[in-house]
Structures are given as C-alpha cells and as structure tokens.
Write an enzyme that holds these catalytic residues in place. Structure first.
Site, PDB file in Angstrom:
ATOM      1  N   ASP A 109       0.752  -1.020   0.018  1.00 28.92           N
ATOM      2  CA  ASP A 109       0.015  -0.032  -0.120  1.00 28.92           C
ATOM      3  C   ASP A 109       0.850   1.200   0.099  1.00 28.92           C
ATOM      4  OD1 ASP A 109      -2.004   1.659   0.059  1.00 28.92           O
ATOM      5  OD2 ASP A 109      -3.046   0.826   1.880  1.00 28.92           O
TER       6      ASP A 109
ATOM      7  N   GLU B 104      -2.337   0.134  -4.508  1.00 33.74           N
ATOM      8  CA  GLU B 104      -2.400  -1.207  -3.594  1.00 33.74           C
ATOM      9  C   GLU B 104      -2.205  -2.177  -4.529  1.00 33.74           C
ATOM     10  OE1 GLU B 104      -5.202  -1.833  -0.303  1.00 33.74           O
ATOM     11  OE2 GLU B 104      -6.529   0.040  -1.678  1.00 33.74           O
TER      12      GLU B 104
END
Lengths: 396, 394
Positions: free
Chosen positions: A10, A106
């Site tokens: 992330d 992500e």
C-alpha cells in the site's frame, strides 16, 4: 497444506507523494490533494501532516481546510498518478507473476515458494520497499501474512513506511485486539450491528459462536466468523482474469449539460478501451453507471454481438444506454464498464475494413501514450475539458 | 362452411403454414390461420406480412365458406386429438367453428375471413421450374451464412441474393464474416435477367417445405418484380398418402437493399491448398467445438506439408481456460507452404455440414486473410464458401 506467503503493498499518501516528487516545496507541509471547495471538491489524498488534524480522504475539501487551515491544496494530476502507479506495479511484477493490483496504490503479491530465491517473505518485503523508495522516491507499507485478508490489515497497521509480518499460525492472535471495523469486508452497517451485540474487537467476534452469527447474518455469518479467525483462502488473481474493467468519474460539480456528459462518456469509453487493449482483452458487455446529485444510482448494460476493445464502439453503446436512462437531472457520477471479457482473437470481417483500420490506429495511439503519457494524444473533442471536472479517489 | 378432413392431413397443413403465423402483431387476425374451401379442397393460409404461405389439402367439402381460427389453439387441438376424420362446421352467426374428431367435440371462436389479408398465389407470373431436391440443396448451402434477421442495421445481409442470368442461377449470402456462394444451371433460361434479395427466413421455409414435396414434380418459381415479391409453388406427394398436402404456395416480400459486391472478396489465389476427408474434418471440428465453446468458438488450424504431397497434416486445436484443451490430427494432401490460421468453429461446422462430397478443399493464404472451402469433385463454380479467420494471437 503448505502455508502461502502473501504480500499486501500500500503506497503511503500516494497522490501527495507524487505531488511532492514534482514539487519539493510541498515536502514537510500539510498537503491536501483534492477538488477546490468552491466546486464542492472532496479530499482525494492527504499528507500525514494534514491527517494529524483529522483530515481524511473523501472528506469535503471545505471541511478539511477548516480542520487544517494552513494546508496547501493541490488539484490532482491523474495522468501522473497512473504513470507512477504503473511503474510501481512494474517493479512488483519483477518478483512474481501472481500480482493483483487492487487499486491505483495497492496490490497483492503471492510470493509462496520464493524463499530459496529471495529469502523469507518479510525480508523480501523490505527489499521491495527499499527498491520502490530508491527508484521512484515513493514510500510504501507492506503487510506479510498467509492470506490476503490478514496481509491487507497488517499493511495498514503501522503506516507509513512499515513492514508488518504476521507469522503463520498467529493470524487470529494478531487480529484479536483490533477493532471490528478493521476487519476487511466489514462495512459500517455490519460493524454497528456487531457493536450493538457487544462485540468491540475482532477477538470478540472470533469468540462468538458460529451458529449465532449464522442466525443473525445468514450466509455471511460464517464468512465473518472465518475472517475473525484470520481464515481466508481467496487466491491472488492477476488482473487479466478480472471479470470486468471499468472507469468512473465523480464530478466535483453535478453536471446536467448533455454535451459535457457526452464528452465525459467518450473519455471514459476511450479509457476503458485502452485498458482492455493493454490487457489484450475484449468486452462483450458494456455497462453504464449513473449517479444523480441525490446519490440515487442506476446501472444499465447491453451485450454486443461481438466483443470489442474499440473506444468508439464502447461509446456508441454507452451513449445509447445513457440516452435511454438519463432523466435530465444533474449527474454526480458517470461510469463505463466492460465485462464478459475474453482474450480470444476477434473474428475478422470480410467487408468493412474500417474496424481493422481502427484497430491499427488504436494500437499506434496506445504506443504513443505508453511512451509519452496518457494525455500525449487525445481526441480534439476532449481537449476543452478543465482539469477540475474530475477527481479520482485514492484508497485508504 | 362444412368440411371434413383427415387429422393427419390437417396436422401436416398446419405445420406447413404455421411458421408464417405472426407471433407479435398488433393485428389480431394475423395470429390466425385462414381456412377456406377452394375447388373441392381445403385451403389453409397464414402470413406475417413478410411471407405468406397457403396450403391446399384434400378434403370433403359439404358447404363452401371461409373463416380464420387462432393458429395456436387450432394447431394444439389438432395435434392432441386421435388420428380420425375431423368434421368442421362454421356457425356464421357466432363466427365459431364446431370441430368433431372421434369422441372429441370442441367449438373454437374465430375472426371473419374478410379481415384476413389477401395473399397473392402467383397466378399469371411466368414460372421457372426446378426439382425440389435441387432447390432445397442450393438453399441449404447458402442460407446459413446470412445475417440474423434481428440484425436490422444491415437489411441486405439478412437475405439471400438470387441472381438470374440466362439459364444460370446464383445464390449468395453473407453475414459479413463468411460468404456462401452457389451457382446452378436452370433447366431453361429465366424470362429476364434479374437480381433480388429474398429474406433468409423465407428461403428456410421453402427448403423445409421442399423436403416434403413430391420429388417428381418441379417447384415453380417466379419473381414478381413489380410487386417486389417472389413466389414458390410446390406439389405434395399425392392425396392417397396420409399426412401430406396437395399443393403449397409461398410468397415472400423481397428486401429492397443493395447486396455487397461479393466477387471482390473471393480470393483469386492461394498459397496453401489442403484437401481433407470431409467426415474426418467434421468429427475433428465437433470434438474441438466442445472446448472452443467458452473461448469465443475459436479453433486453430495448423497445416503442414509432408515429405510428399499426400503426407501432409492438419492439426485442429482448441483451448478453454476452464474446460481443458483438445488436439486432433488429420491426414491431408497439402500443396504449398505451412500455415497457421484460426477460425470460428461454428462457422466451420455449418459449412462442412452442407458439403456432401467425400473430400473438401481449403485454400488459404495468410492467417488474417480469408480461407476458401470448396467440395472436391464438384464443378469449380458450383459451391464456394469464403470464411474470414479469427485473429491468431492476442
């Protein structure tokens, strides 16, 4: 069964980080990327300096600026984010073909069995983190676990620039102290309902008898129970196996001008077509998503006689759906999707050579865009559009 | 109207005209079948305004008259009762027909026959004659290549081009991906050179009815250019036989559109010529189709020449991400270079199904250029099928 090794990557305050690359003056400052408050803009991304004041994404910019008056507001540069995202994904793809981008910032990686090559998954996560920092100047957080669910929760836990490893067998213990809202897949409504039952932490939920959860939540009760125990076996699916590809835009200002809406449809259609081509896919079903100012949302779809990856074809059908569905009210969000994806070669035509020429043109334009950026070549009809009309959303 | 007719014959007649009944019409009478007495025969007729079919049955006429009855109800009734004589009597006052068959008795309400549209039956046009088997074969060899009738954007492609030139008849149909072309000699020259486009659906009906016609009696065919219609008249196998008809007339509207110039897309040359056993190819396609089903029906042909011309090989491959894959190998006579080309297996199966010679030839050039199928042994002009490949790699 051999335990899997799943990484969740992330990027930290991704849009802000990209803005800082392009404008070092923003480093260290409270930065908000989002639409201007005059046009009811919302926060797409906030730097950690701004988050300290309670600013978070999807919050109206006006409210964010009240919370953090000294923040610097930057309107987004979508093309740059896509470009940097693609470069991050390219680095990730070096380590495994089992790469599933979850959103612009992500991704999941299945690195099971790479230990001999790269060392334990935790070490690999640190290595990738360092490489993304060195090559792109971007900070990323990693969650390492035996499944996607736990890895995703882990990456979020010690942000920014953290690597959180949950060793095999410790999934339930890791989740137990965390608030229920952290459980991936538990929405606000389910969370409220669970809290009403006196369940505060994921551990509370795990201790709840499965039969009671089944009784209260039906079929999804068992899913909740499994999730609370850190059990999840969904595979990392590389993107080309996606069921659909879509692009949607939330407008900073609701739009009722038909010409502007048509132009947006054209842009979205082109974007979906380009993504289809990039993945070597064609869509048999074209979908339209329409959301009005009052958040009422409708979706329509149509199935084509033959699958397509051509922008004009997607636009033609998307427009027909739009014209049939639109009730002239102001539109807040517009989306175009392609589903029923196939990667088989298309059936060539005997007569109309037009679509073959279109395919060649598309391929040439795609090459230019791949090299010089998405906005290097555009339709003339799309040129007039002001930057503020769209605002993407960075995921939390 | 008072008529007696054998159940088998009425059932046959209804199945002949039934396809022409309008299924979605705002005009209620078009959902009905016209029953009328016509020179000691019972005439049935149905139309959807694109095609009209009339069928004459052997019957015992007591009183002349006419009425229309709901097609669905009448057909279901006739198909349900015992194979006996059906006696029908119309009550003009209530516009309902009393039907009696064996121990079944029913009354079916109808609509006045005067509301039924007039269907021309082709009297007065100068007809051409063709044996029913020939007509059936040439229709079947092209009609499947026409575009779906629902494809309203390209009306010309939903039909079959019929070109009459002297004593030659050419039929052609294409849906934009393949072209089927059939030429045949007429027993006599056509009254005039003319090209018309006949709806594929109408020709499918003609083919179907031809299969039940008397093989000894020619089908009469006439183009009524002024009315924009084509007419077919077929004779039944004779009244002695049960479950047959005396005569059928089918009239179809023509499609008023421009048919594409198909000669331009028939390849003039080839680089690889492959002769295959028709039955073996048919089997290989059938097996491949099981796997191509969820892969856009794509099969890949790999053609390789052998040491000698007759030692060539064709491999048919189909791969499904979900189901698995299949490879079939066929012996082939290959002349020319090796080639790999992908085709839609459904298109392939449809053309192979209408080739009745033991061997078939496939002519190809490049993987993105059309392939040509021809029956081996038939005259070069008889039957040509051009089929566009699918993209090979993506």
């Amino acid at each position: 069964m051999c335990a899997r090794a799943i990484l969740h990557v992330d990027l930290d305050a991704f849009f802000v980080a990209v803005e800082r690359l392009d404008n070092p003056a923003l480093i260290g400052a409270a930065v908000i990327v989002g639409g201007r408050p005059e046009v009811r803009g919302v926060v797409a991304s906030a730097s950690y300096e701004a988050r300290k004041y309670g600013v978070h994404s999807a919050m109206p910019t006006a409210q964010a600026l009240r919370l953090c008056p000294h923040a610097i507001l930057v309107s987004g540069h979508r093309g740059r984010y896509s470009e940097m995202s693609a470069r991050v994904m390219a680095i990730l793809a070096d380590y495994t073909p089992l790469l599933e981008p979850l959103s612009i910032d992500e991704a999941f990686l299945d690195v099971t069995g790479t230990e001999a090559h790269y060392g334990p998954p935790g070490r690999l996560a640190h290595a990738i983190q360092a490489r993304i920092q060195a090559e792109l100047g971007l900070s990323a957080s990693f969650g390492v676990a035996t499944n996607k669910l736990v890895a995703k929760i882990a990456s979020d836990l010690h942000k920014p620039h953290a690597v959180t490893v949950v060793p095999p067998g410790e999934e339930a213990a890791f989740l137990a102290p965390l608030p229920i809202r952290k459980l991936w897949g538990v929405g606000a409504i389910t969370a409220r309902e669970l809290e009403r039952l006196g369940l505060q932490t994921i551990g509370d939920l795990a201790r709840c008898p499965i039969d009671e959860l089944r009784r209260r939540f039906g079929a999804s009760g068992e899913g909740l129970w499994r999730a609370a125990h850190g059990l999840n076996d969904s595979p990392v699916t590389p993107e080309h196996e996606a069921k659909s590809l879509s692009r949607e835009e939330t407008f900073a200002q609701d739009i009722r001008d038909r010409n502007v809406l048509r132009r947006e449809l054209l842009r979205l259609s082109d974007a979906v077509a380009m993504r289809l081509r990039r993945h070597g896919l064609q869509a048999r079903t074209i979908g339209l998503k329409l959301r009005y100012g009052d958040f009422s949302t409708l979706t329509r779809q149509t199935t084509l006689a033959e699958p397509t990856d051509a922008g004009p074809v997607i636009y033609e059908h998307g427009l027909a759906l739009f014209e049939a569905a639109w009730d002239r009210r102001a539109v807040r969000l517009l989306g175009i999707s392609g589903s029923g994806l196939t990667r088989e070669g298309r059936q060539l035509r005997l007569f109309e050579q037009g679509d073959q020429r279109q395919a060649q043109l598309d391929a040439a334009l795609d090459r230019i865009r791949a090299r010089y950026g998405e906005r290097a070549v555009q339709r003339a009809s799309l040129l007039e559009e002001p930057e503020e009309l769209w605002i993407g959303r960075e995921t939390e | 109207m008072r008529v007696s007719v054998l159940q088998e014959n009425l059932a046959k007649g209804l199945s002949i005209v039934g396809r022409a009944v309008s299924t979605r019409s705002t005009l209620p009478v078009l959902s009905n079948i016209l029953l009328s007495t016509d020179e000691e025969r019972l005439k049935l007729a149905a139309t959807n305004l694109e095609v009209g079919v009339s069928c004459w049955l052997g019957a015992q006429i007591e009183d002349d008259g006419a009425v229309t009855l709901p097609a669905r109800l009448l057909t279901d009734w006739v198909n349900s009762v015992t194979p006996d004589r059906i006696d029908m009597e119309l009550s003009v006052r209530s516009m309902s027909v009393h039907l009696k068959c064996g121990r079944f008795e029913s009354n079916i309400k109808g609509i006045d026959a005067s509301e039924f549209p007039l269907i021309p039956t082709g009297d007065g046009e100068e007809p051409l004659n063709l044996p029913p088997a020939t007509l059936r074969k040439i229709i079947d060899q092209v009609v499947f290549a026409a575009a779906d009738a629902k494809d309203t954007s390209r009306p010309a492609l939903t039909g079959v081009l019929a070109r009459f030139e002297g004593d030659r008849l050419t039929l052609a149909a294409t849906d934009g991906y393949r072209l089927s072309l059939r030429r045949t000699a007429l027993p006599a020259a056509a009254p005039a050179d003319i090209s018309v486009i006949v709806p594929a659906r109408s020709l499918q009906e003609v083919s179907r009815i031809s299969g039940e016609a008397d093989p000894e009696q020619p089908v009469e065919l006439a183009v009524a250019a002024a009315r924009n219609q084509i007419l077919f008249r077929l004779c039944g196998k004779g009244e002695a036989e049960k479950g047959t008809f005396y005569q059928v007339a089918l009239v179809s509207q023509l499609i008023d559109a421009k048919f594409p110039d198909f000669n331009a897309i028939i390849p003039k040359s080839y680089t690889t010529r492959t002769i295959l056993d028709t039955a073996a190819l048919q089997r290989a396609l059938k097996v491949a189709s099981l796997f191509a089903r969820d892969a856009s029906d794509r099969v890949i042909f790999s053609i390789t020449p052998g040491e000698t011309e007759t030692a060539g090989r064709l491999t048919v491959r189909a791969t499904s991400a979900e189901a698995g894959d299949n490879v079939s190998e066929l012996d082939a006579v290959v002349e020319g270079a090796a080639v790999e080309i992908a085709f839609n297996v459904r298109y392939m199966m449809e053309v192979i199904a209408v080739i009745d010679t033991p061997e078939v030839v496939l002519e190809t050039t490049r993987s993105d250029r059309p392939g040509v199928f021809r029956p081996v042994g038939a005259g070069p002009e008889e039957f040509t099928h051009v089929i566009m490949p699918m993209q090979l790699q993506r």
